[in-house]
Motif scaffolding. Structure first.
Motif: not given
Ligand code: SF4
Length: 216
Positions: A164-167, A171-175, A198-199
């Protein structure tokens, strides 16, 4: 003796990609020797020392032995060796789909933009949370991925805060990946769904197929 750029290599092997966007694809892995970190869950401690010096040309020749366009450069921490950047560019020049697995502790801004960067954000459970180089997040491209290896509920909550802090998902996909043998995968999946994150939840395919055996 040769002046050609060289890298210290722990192993070059052919296996299935076990994680990230190309999971399941046959891939050549080039594992570079050495890492300045000491994560508690590290499964590649055998890559900390030793290795064999190889020229970039020798590495490219080995990669060409396999019929795949996917190459993953990993470690250890591959960016700890300066000629890693040359290797990445040379692999891209040859038309490979190239990914780089990096701890997130070293500068990724210098990596060729064609390379898919898989950048860790080290959680408190890793024991190396102080090593995160948050400036790296500004150099992520849409095709890159940020990876959290989650050891327990506290790590999950820390990861959620960073997301959340860095949204990060903007920026890209989060795993989100459970630390093998430490965090139950089903439990982590439940948390991700309960919080509607949203990961992309992932398990390490190679660990389920071959356990911790090197060379996979
Ligand atoms: S960064 Fe990777 S190779 Fe280095 S200690 Fe941590 S898990 Fe192991």
């Amino acid at each position: 003796m040769t002046d050609a750029p060289r890298l210290r290599i722990t192993e070059i092997f052919y296996s299935l990609q076990g994680e990230a966007a190309t999971v399941g694809y046959p891939t050549v892995f080039v594992r570079l020797t050495g890492c300045p970190l000491r994560c508690d869950y590290c499964d590649t401690t055998y890559a900390f020392t030793g290795g064999t010096w190889m020229t970039l040309e020798e590495i490219l020749e080995r990669a060409a032995c396999y019929r795949t366009r996917y190459v993953t450069v990993t470690g250890g921490e591959p960016l700890a060796q300066k000629h890693c950047l040359d290797l990445l560019a040379r692999l891209c020049d040859r038309g490979y789909h190239v990914s780089l697995e990096t701890s997130g502790a070293l500068d990724v801004s210098v990596v060729d933009a064609r390379v898919i960067k898989v950048v860790d954000l080290k959680t408190p459970g890793s024991g190396e949370v102080e090593r995160n180089r948050y400036e790296n997040l500004d150099h992520l491209l849409a095709h890159d991925q940020v990876k959290f290896v989650i050891c327990d509920r506290a790590d999950y909550e820390w990861s959620l805060e960073k997301l959340r802090q860095f949204e990060l998902d903007q920026r890209c996909e989060v795993l989100f990946s459970p630390s093998y043998g430490q965090q139950d995968a089903t439990e982590l999946a439940g948390w991700v769904l309960a919080d509607q994150l949203p990961v992309r939840m992932q398990v390490q395919l190679h660990k389920y197929l071959w356990g911790d055996a090197p060379g996979h």
